[in-house]
Each structure stands twice: as C-alpha cells, then as structure tokens.
Design an enzyme around this catalytic site. Structure first.
Site, PDB file in Angstrom:
ATOM      1  N   ASP A   1       0.637  -1.066   0.144  1.00 14.21           N
ATOM      2  CA  ASP A   1       0.027   0.015  -0.019  1.00 14.21           C
ATOM      3  C   ASP A   1       0.802   1.158   0.021  1.00 14.21           C
ATOM      4  OD1 ASP A   1      -2.800  -0.751   0.587  1.00 14.21           O
ATOM      5  OD2 ASP A   1      -1.676  -2.154   2.041  1.00 14.21           O
TER       6      ASP A   1
ATOM      7  N   GLU B   1      -0.120   9.615   1.407  1.00 18.17           N
ATOM      8  CA  GLU B   1      -0.745  10.568   2.551  1.00 18.17           C
ATOM      9  C   GLU B   1      -0.695   9.842   3.860  1.00 18.17           C
ATOM     10  OE1 GLU B   1      -4.535  13.098   1.913  1.00 18.17           O
ATOM     11  OE2 GLU B   1      -5.267  11.108   1.894  1.00 18.17           O
ATOM     12  N   ASP B   2      -0.823   8.691   3.999  1.00 17.80           N
ATOM     13  CA  ASP B   2      -0.949   7.991   5.273  1.00 17.80           C
ATOM     14  C   ASP B   2       0.196   8.022   6.136  1.00 17.80           C
ATOM     15  OD1 ASP B   2      -3.801   7.606   5.150  1.00 17.80           O
ATOM     16  OD2 ASP B   2      -3.380   5.932   3.892  1.00 17.80           O
TER      17      ASP B   2
ATOM     18  N   ARG C   1       1.407  -1.661   7.307  1.00 15.74           N
ATOM     19  CA  ARG C   1       1.656  -0.458   6.822  1.00 15.74           C
ATOM     20  C   ARG C   1       2.649   0.151   7.823  1.00 15.74           C
ATOM     21  NH1 ARG C   1      -2.567   3.065   3.991  1.00 15.74           N
ATOM     22  NH2 ARG C   1      -0.640   3.799   3.289  1.00 15.74           N
TER      23      ARG C   1
ATOM     24  N   ARG D   1      -8.306   3.326  11.746  1.00 12.13           N
ATOM     25  CA  ARG D   1      -6.934   3.541  11.554  1.00 12.13           C
ATOM     26  C   ARG D   1      -6.282   4.408  12.481  1.00 12.13           C
ATOM     27  NH1 ARG D   1      -5.829   1.567   6.453  1.00 12.13           N
ATOM     28  NH2 ARG D   1      -7.023  -0.266   6.095  1.00 12.13           N
TER      29      ARG D   1
ATOM     30  N   HIS E   1     -11.597   6.354   5.807  1.00 13.07           N
ATOM     31  CA  HIS E   1     -10.717   7.297   6.221  1.00 13.07           C
ATOM     32  C   HIS E   1     -11.652   8.731   6.277  1.00 13.07           C
ATOM     33  CE1 HIS E   1      -6.736   5.821   5.325  1.00 13.07           C
ATOM     34  NE2 HIS E   1      -6.862   5.738   6.532  1.00 13.07           N
TER      35      HIS E   1
ATOM     36  N   ILE F   1      -8.220  -1.048  -4.247  1.00  9.02           N
ATOM     37  CA  ILE F   1      -7.444  -1.118  -3.045  1.00  9.02           C
ATOM     38  C   ILE F   1      -7.677  -0.182  -1.966  1.00  9.02           C
ATOM     39  CG2 ILE F   1      -5.980  -3.017  -3.514  1.00  9.02           C
ATOM     40  CD1 ILE F   1      -3.692  -0.756  -3.915  1.00  9.02           C
TER      41      ILE F   1
ATOM     42  N   CYS G   1      -4.839  10.103  -1.576  1.00  8.88           N
ATOM     43  CA  CYS G   1      -4.193   9.092  -0.717  1.00  8.88           C
ATOM     44  C   CYS G   1      -2.601   9.085  -1.348  1.00  8.88           C
ATOM     45  CB  CYS G   1      -4.656   7.692  -0.812  1.00  8.88           C
ATOM     46  SG  CYS G   1      -6.528   7.821  -0.540  1.00  8.88           S
TER      47      CYS G   1
END
Length: 259
Positions: free
Chosen positions: A64, A69-70, A89, A137, A167, A248, A254
């Site tokens: 991923d 962005e995460d 992740r 998350r 999100h 996904i 993202c």
C-alpha cells in the site's frame, strides 16, 4: 486566502500493489501496468498545477506504500510523522522520514508514537485548523498527540467521529474558499455546516475524493455530477483515472503529500 502548494511527494506503486488492503474485493485486483499508467497521468496533472513533484521508488515489501498521504501530515509549521493503524503499513512512515527531512529540520518534525495511531487520510486541513477522523486506523490517543503537536505550533485540531467510512477524506474534502465536498455521513455532520457544502450523490460517493492544488481541482474520472458541481464553483479542473487504486481503497488524495 488560500494557501499555495510548492511541493508534492509521491511514491511509485510496486508490483505488490495487487496485495494491498481492500474492503471491496468484488472490484478485482489492481492491474499493475494500468496502475503505472494512471500514476504517470496523476504526476502529470500535479505538475500542471505548478508544483515540484518528488517521485520516490516503489517499496515492494509494502503493497500500500503508494498511498503516501497516510505516512505524514505536513502543515505550514512542520511535518508530523504518522503511526499508521494498519499493521502491514507500520513501516511506511519510517521509510518516508528521510524524504521529509529534505524539507524540514529536527525542530519542525514531530512523531505520533504508539499506542497512538494516526493516518493522514483521516486528516483534513482547513486553513490552520485540522479535522481528524476517529476511525479504525486513527485512535483517540493518536488524535490527542496530534492536537497537542498542532497547538504547540499555534495551529488547532478537532476530532470527527466516523461511522461508516475508512478515512475522513473518503467522504469529505475541502476545496478552499469555504467550499467542501461531502458524501454520505458527512452531509449532516454538525461541524461542517458552516461551510458551503457541495453534496455528492451516493452513487458517486467515491468522487468526493478530489484534491485542490493551487486553484485547480483534480477530480477522479467517471463522476460526472461531481465534475459539473466543481466546475460550477468556477475551478479549473483536471480529470485523472484512479480506478486501479479504487480497488484497494485508494483515491486521489491518498496518492500524494502536498505542501
């Protein structure tokens, strides 16, 4: 006064992309070659908005990892390195840190630490205020740390509880100038009623994930109502296909860190 972005960081998708986390297996697995073509077009669109794009190499061990962005939240005062809530992740934020350090010194880098978790997809910047979605998350402790860091920099933050979406930015995105795209549960959230809300129809909910870059709004391909509504607001628009990333749980926002 809308801010101006000068830099964007993206990461190439790896061949492991088809093993990315998904809540929609019925869409099928991403096709790597198509995903690369779409990523090329995404980078091209960003460049048209007048930003420098830093393109990082693929990380095959993190399926991923193209969803940069995460890994961090970048504010005008500094960068906050996230602690992603999805176990697979977790290492992505550490991989991103050396790149962030090319733009910020130690004093302007903070970290979310365990047991706190935070993913950038849950953070929406509206001027100097940051809305943070409490999700599967991003947890309460992560939000507490995040708001404490922001306040130390003279910025502010507030929590938005999420009921259905992965999100925060899955269903709400700020386009500057008081305009906000909202879908699903966000249409009625009290904290957003003071903005000019542009309601996205349920069947185009994925299209709510648009990004504003220096006066242009990048819109995902295939969401005609969203595109028309954004154009009616007077924005210049660019359309980019993200259908392989949708498989996904990924969208336009993202795929980049914009600052």
């Amino acid at each position: 006064m809308a801010r101006k972005f000068t830099n964007v960081i993206v990461r190439r998708p790896g061949k492991s992309l088809c093993d990315g986390i998904t809540s929609a297996p019925e869409l099928g697995k991403p096709i790597y070659e198509k995903a690369i073509e779409q990523h090329d077009a995404y980078i091209e669109a960003l460049k048209q908005c007048g930003v420098e794009v830093t393109v990082l190499p693929a990380l095959e061990e993190y399926p991923d990892s193209c969803f940069v962005e995460d890994t961090a939240v970048i504010t005008r005062c500094g960068a906050i390195i996230d602690n992603p809530g999805a176990g697979s992740r977790n290492g992505e934020a550490k991989e991103m840190e050396p790149t962030i350090r090319q733009f910020f010194d130690d004093e302007h880098i903070a970290h979310i630490t365990a047991p706190g978790t935070l993913e950038g997809g849950d953070v929406m910047m509206v001027g100097d205020h940051f809305y943070v979605g409490r999700s599967a998350r991003t947890n309460e402790e992560g939000i507490r740390q995040f708001i404490e860091i922001l306040e130390g920099w003279g910025l502010s933050g507030s929590e938005v509880p999420l009921e259905y979406v992965l999100h925060l930015k899955t269903g709400v995105n700020y386009l500057e100038d008081n305009n906000m795209l909202v879908a699903g549960e966000f249409v009625t959230k009290p904290e957003f009623q003071k903005y000019n809300l542009i309601e996205v129809p349920e069947e185009e909910a994925y299209g709510a994930n648009c990004i504003w870059v220096n006066g242009t709004v990048i819109v995902p391909e295939g969401y005609p109502t969203v595109l028309a509504k954004v154009q009616e607001l007077g924005y210049k628009t660019l359309v980019v296909d993200t259908s392989e990333y949708r498989k996904i749980d990924g969208g336009l926002s993202c795929l980049s860190l914009r600052f």
